[in-house]
Design a protein around this motif. Structure first.
Motif, PDB file in Angstrom:
ATOM      1  N   VAL A 208       0.859  -1.178   0.000  1.00  0.00           N
ATOM      2  CA  VAL A 208       0.000   0.000   0.000  1.00  0.00           C
ATOM      3  C   VAL A 208       0.898   1.233   0.000  1.00  0.00           C
ATOM      4  CG1 VAL A 208      -1.816   1.251   1.219  1.00  0.00           C
ATOM      5  CG2 VAL A 208      -1.768  -1.250   1.296  1.00  0.00           C
ATOM      6  N   VAL A 209       0.691   2.121  -0.979  1.00  0.00           N
ATOM      7  CA  VAL A 209       1.521   3.324  -1.107  1.00  0.00           C
ATOM      8  C   VAL A 209       0.621   4.547  -1.182  1.00  0.00           C
ATOM      9  CG1 VAL A 209       3.282   4.533  -2.440  1.00  0.00           C
ATOM     10  CG2 VAL A 209       3.317   2.027  -2.309  1.00  0.00           C
ATOM     11  N   GLU A 210       0.871   5.521  -0.309  1.00  0.00           N
ATOM     12  CA  GLU A 210       0.154   6.783  -0.330  1.00  0.00           C
ATOM     13  C   GLU A 210       0.887   7.695  -1.301  1.00  0.00           C
ATOM     14  OE1 GLU A 210      -1.669  10.416   0.400  1.00  0.00           O
ATOM     15  OE2 GLU A 210       0.431  10.164   0.944  1.00  0.00           O
ATOM     16  N   GLN A 211       0.197   8.101  -2.395  1.00  0.00           N
ATOM     17  CA  GLN A 211       0.868   8.709  -3.529  1.00  0.00           C
ATOM     18  C   GLN A 211       1.617  10.017  -3.235  1.00  0.00           C
ATOM     19  OE1 GLN A 211       1.183   7.174  -6.692  1.00  0.00           O
ATOM     20  NE2 GLN A 211       0.545   5.523  -5.348  1.00  0.00           N
ATOM     21  N   PRO A 212       1.019  11.002  -2.583  1.00  0.00           N
ATOM     22  CA  PRO A 212       1.768  12.262  -2.413  1.00  0.00           C
ATOM     23  C   PRO A 212       3.027  12.110  -1.563  1.00  0.00           C
ATOM     24  CG  PRO A 212      -0.578  12.598  -2.066  1.00  0.00           C
ATOM     25  CD  PRO A 212      -0.349  11.119  -2.098  1.00  0.00           C
ATOM     26  N   THR A 213       2.956  11.318  -0.484  1.00  0.00           N
ATOM     27  CA  THR A 213       4.069  11.223   0.454  1.00  0.00           C
ATOM     28  C   THR A 213       4.989  10.041   0.174  1.00  0.00           C
ATOM     29  OG1 THR A 213       2.820   9.816   1.993  1.00  0.00           O
ATOM     30  CG2 THR A 213       2.608  12.214   2.253  1.00  0.00           C
ATOM     31  N   LYS A 214       4.500   9.041  -0.561  1.00  0.00           N
ATOM     32  CA  LYS A 214       5.211   7.783  -0.794  1.00  0.00           C
ATOM     33  C   LYS A 214       5.366   6.965   0.486  1.00  0.00           C
ATOM     34  CE  LYS A 214       5.638   8.797  -5.098  1.00  0.00           C
ATOM     35  NZ  LYS A 214       4.756   8.161  -6.104  1.00  0.00           N
ATOM     36  N   ASN A 215       4.652   7.329   1.547  1.00  0.00           N
ATOM     37  CA  ASN A 215       4.606   6.456   2.723  1.00  0.00           C
ATOM     38  C   ASN A 215       4.011   5.115   2.289  1.00  0.00           C
ATOM     39  OD1 ASN A 215       5.551   8.548   4.286  1.00  0.00           O
ATOM     40  ND2 ASN A 215       3.546   9.115   5.097  1.00  0.00           N
ATOM     41  N   SER A 216       4.548   4.024   2.829  1.00  0.00           N
ATOM     42  CA  SER A 216       4.108   2.715   2.350  1.00  0.00           C
ATOM     43  C   SER A 216       3.902   1.730   3.490  1.00  0.00           C
ATOM     44  CB  SER A 216       5.123   2.132   1.359  1.00  0.00           C
ATOM     45  OG  SER A 216       6.344   1.827   2.012  1.00  0.00           O
ATOM     46  N   LEU A 217       3.027   0.790   3.246  1.00  0.00           N
ATOM     47  CA  LEU A 217       2.793  -0.331   4.143  1.00  0.00           C
ATOM     48  C   LEU A 217       2.935  -1.614   3.337  1.00  0.00           C
ATOM     49  CD1 LEU A 217       0.018  -0.841   6.780  1.00  0.00           C
ATOM     50  CD2 LEU A 217       0.269  -2.508   4.952  1.00  0.00           C
ATOM     51  N   THR A 218       3.767  -2.528   3.822  1.00  0.00           N
ATOM     52  CA  THR A 218       3.931  -3.833   3.191  1.00  0.00           C
ATOM     53  C   THR A 218       3.500  -4.905   4.171  1.00  0.00           C
ATOM     54  OG1 THR A 218       5.832  -2.998   1.944  1.00  0.00           O
ATOM     55  CG2 THR A 218       5.534  -5.382   2.024  1.00  0.00           C
ATOM     56  N   LEU A 219       2.651  -5.814   3.733  1.00  0.00           N
ATOM     57  CA  LEU A 219       2.164  -6.888   4.593  1.00  0.00           C
ATOM     58  C   LEU A 219       2.448  -8.216   3.907  1.00  0.00           C
ATOM     59  CD1 LEU A 219      -1.245  -6.841   6.482  1.00  0.00           C
ATOM     60  CD2 LEU A 219      -0.188  -8.937   5.688  1.00  0.00           C
ATOM     61  N   ASP A 220       3.211  -9.078   4.571  1.00  0.00           N
ATOM     62  CA  ASP A 220       3.519 -10.412   4.059  1.00  0.00           C
ATOM     63  C   ASP A 220       2.828 -11.456   4.918  1.00  0.00           C
ATOM     64  OD1 ASP A 220       5.995 -10.761   1.907  1.00  0.00           O
ATOM     65  OD2 ASP A 220       5.972  -8.815   2.897  1.00  0.00           O
ATOM     66  N   TYR A 221       2.074 -12.341   4.278  1.00  0.00           N
ATOM     67  CA  TYR A 221       1.438 -13.463   4.966  1.00  0.00           C
ATOM     68  C   TYR A 221       2.282 -14.718   4.746  1.00  0.00           C
ATOM     69  CZ  TYR A 221      -2.757 -10.502   5.194  1.00  0.00           C
ATOM     70  OH  TYR A 221      -3.643  -9.482   5.438  1.00  0.00           O
ATOM     71  N   GLU A 222       2.521 -15.464   5.836  1.00  0.00           N
ATOM     72  CA  GLU A 222       3.359 -16.656   5.764  1.00  0.00           C
ATOM     73  C   GLU A 222       2.739 -17.774   6.596  1.00  0.00           C
ATOM     74  OE1 GLU A 222       7.117 -15.378   7.262  1.00  0.00           O
ATOM     75  OE2 GLU A 222       7.600 -14.136   5.523  1.00  0.00           O
ATOM     76  N   ASP A 223       3.389 -18.937   6.548  1.00  0.00           N
ATOM     77  CA  ASP A 223       3.003 -20.104   7.367  1.00  0.00           C
ATOM     78  C   ASP A 223       1.527 -20.455   7.192  1.00  0.00           C
ATOM     79  OD1 ASP A 223       5.616 -20.157   8.349  1.00  0.00           O
ATOM     80  OD2 ASP A 223       5.124 -18.822  10.006  1.00  0.00           O
ATOM     81  N   PHE A 224       1.104 -20.627   5.948  1.00  0.00           N
ATOM     82  CA  PHE A 224      -0.289 -20.988   5.681  1.00  0.00           C
ATOM     83  C   PHE A 224      -0.574 -22.398   6.184  1.00  0.00           C
ATOM     84  CE2 PHE A 224       0.326 -17.503   2.778  1.00  0.00           C
ATOM     85  CZ  PHE A 224      -0.910 -16.876   2.734  1.00  0.00           C
ATOM     86  N   THR A 225      -1.704 -22.541   6.862  1.00  0.00           N
ATOM     87  CA  THR A 225      -2.120 -23.818   7.431  1.00  0.00           C
ATOM     88  C   THR A 225      -3.584 -24.064   7.096  1.00  0.00           C
ATOM     89  OG1 THR A 225      -0.566 -23.542   9.269  1.00  0.00           O
ATOM     90  CG2 THR A 225      -2.323 -25.151   9.571  1.00  0.00           C
ATOM     91  N   VAL A 226      -3.926 -25.314   6.797  1.00  0.00           N
ATOM     92  CA  VAL A 226      -5.322 -25.646   6.510  1.00  0.00           C
ATOM     93  C   VAL A 226      -6.134 -25.542   7.803  1.00  0.00           C
ATOM     94  CG1 VAL A 226      -6.928 -27.407   5.699  1.00  0.00           C
ATOM     95  CG2 VAL A 226      -4.697 -27.144   4.592  1.00  0.00           C
ATOM     96  N   LEU A 227      -7.192 -24.747   7.752  1.00  0.00           N
ATOM     97  CA  LEU A 227      -8.040 -24.506   8.920  1.00  0.00           C
ATOM     98  C   LEU A 227      -9.488 -24.518   8.448  1.00  0.00           C
ATOM     99  CD1 LEU A 227      -7.888 -23.707  11.987  1.00  0.00           C
ATOM    100  CD2 LEU A 227      -7.999 -21.335  11.225  1.00  0.00           C
ATOM    101  N   ASN A 228     -10.223 -25.561   8.843  1.00  0.00           N
ATOM    102  CA  ASN A 228     -11.619 -25.697   8.413  1.00  0.00           C
ATOM    103  C   ASN A 228     -11.756 -25.573   6.888  1.00  0.00           C
ATOM    104  OD1 ASN A 228     -11.814 -25.481  11.220  1.00  0.00           O
ATOM    105  ND2 ASN A 228     -13.775 -24.413  11.133  1.00  0.00           N
ATOM    106  N   ASN A 229     -10.870 -26.251   6.182  1.00  0.00           N
ATOM    107  CA  ASN A 229     -10.870 -26.288   4.717  1.00  0.00           C
ATOM    108  C   ASN A 229     -10.435 -24.968   4.074  1.00  0.00           C
ATOM    109  OD1 ASN A 229     -11.798 -29.000   4.567  1.00  0.00           O
ATOM    110  ND2 ASN A 229     -13.900 -28.285   4.919  1.00  0.00           N
ATOM    111  N   PHE A 230      -9.935 -24.036   4.880  1.00  0.00           N
ATOM    112  CA  PHE A 230      -9.389 -22.798   4.355  1.00  0.00           C
ATOM    113  C   PHE A 230      -7.893 -22.747   4.638  1.00  0.00           C
ATOM    114  CE2 PHE A 230     -13.796 -21.722   5.519  1.00  0.00           C
ATOM    115  CZ  PHE A 230     -14.281 -21.287   4.289  1.00  0.00           C
ATOM    116  N   LEU A 231      -7.161 -22.051   3.782  1.00  0.00           N
ATOM    117  CA  LEU A 231      -5.748 -21.791   4.045  1.00  0.00           C
ATOM    118  C   LEU A 231      -5.648 -20.487   4.833  1.00  0.00           C
ATOM    119  CD1 LEU A 231      -4.078 -22.744   0.650  1.00  0.00           C
ATOM    120  CD2 LEU A 231      -3.800 -23.911   2.845  1.00  0.00           C
TER     121      LEU A 231
END
Length: 283
Positions: A208-231
């Motif tokens: 996620v990048v805020e255009q005027p300021t270039k402030n950014s948020l990066t979110l990484d999801y890891e360690d996926f596990t099967v939970l009630n038929n969902f990852l």
């Protein structure tokens, strides 16, 4: 106000650490260990779920779908580490409960006692600081205006469980980019890039990048596990890079959430939240 809990909510709601108060709750918390707990943003893991080579896709796949987690109630026991330019918290205990599309409840504990509690509804965010005996109330309209982004309950819920933070519109196209499918979206002055696994169709990285300021948020999801038929992603790493409004210098805030136990259930776990009359409301 709890610097940790407000910091957590700041990251979840795309609020930079510059807007958070600097009072410390965890004065006696042990120092964070080296980079294995809170570290610089790692490379995206592409081998967590893929056991076979991904299929060959065209340069644009307009019909690509994203696997979303569905549930009635969610409960989780987690460890959270938070590091900013003036705060370093290692492995705080957080209990999380979600009533889908209705309530999000957070309880933060340090040194064996609850230090803060938060209740997020469709209308507001309430944060209670038990140590300083105070609380704060935020509404989405004022937060959205302040940060040039349409903040709402659905966005926060999606970020916590690994679903798309913004709904995919029919006109939006999903492109093949290296090892991922890329869905690019705009929300106000904010550019949102969703990186989706080609084979499992799970959201694996969010930029996620805020255009005027270039402030950014990066979110990484890891360690996926099967939970009630969902990852379900058992680890989330959030990195916020921003330029301070006070001194104009660049800073980084890093938040890591590691779930020890997650349950998707049809049974209401309860959402106790009562602000004591003697607590002072903070702006």
């Amino acid at each position: 106000m709890s610097k940790y809990l407000l910091g957590l909510l700041c990251v979840i709601m795309l609020i930079t650490a510059d807007g958070c108060r600097r009072r410390r709750l965890f004065r006696n918390a042990p120092p964070s260990p080296p980079a294995d707990t809170v570290s610089a943003l790692p490379k995206i893991r592409t081998d967590t779920l893929a056991t076979a080579p991904p299929p060959v896709l065209s340069s644009i796949d307009p019909n690509a779908t994203v696997d979303q987690v569905d549930f009635a109630y969610l409960t989780a026991k987690s460890k959270v580490s938070f590091k900013s330019k003036d705060q370093d918290i290692n492995n705080a205990n957080v209990n999380l409960r979600i009533d889908k599309d209705s309530l999000i409840w957070l309880s933060v504990s340090g040194v064996g006692v609850e230090v803060a509690r938060a209740l997020i509804t469709k209308d507001s965010v309430v944060i209670m600081d038990r140590i300083h005996r105070e609380y704060s109330v935020f509404d989405y309209a004022s937060l959205s205006q302040r940060f040039n982004f349409n903040l709402n309950f659905g966005l926060i819920q999606s970020l916590l469980i690994g679903n798309l933070p913004l709904p995919k519109e029919p006109a939006q196209r999903v492109k093949n980019e290296k090892d991922f499918l890329l869905l690019r979206q705009h929300e106000g002055k904010v550019l949102v890039d969703n990186y989706i696994g080609e084979q499992n169709r799970k959201l694996k990285k969010l930029l996620v990048v805020e255009q005027p300021t270039k402030n950014s948020l990066t979110l990484d999801y890891e360690d996926f596990t099967v939970l009630n038929n969902f990852l379900f992603p058992y680890t989330s790493l959030v990195t916020v890079d921003y330029k301070s409004k006070n001194d104009g210098q660049p800073y980084q805030t890093v938040l890591r959430i590691r779930h020890n136990k997650v349950e998707l259930t049809d049974k209401n776990p309860g959402f106790p939240f009562n602000v004591p009359p003697k607590f002072q409301r903070r702006p």
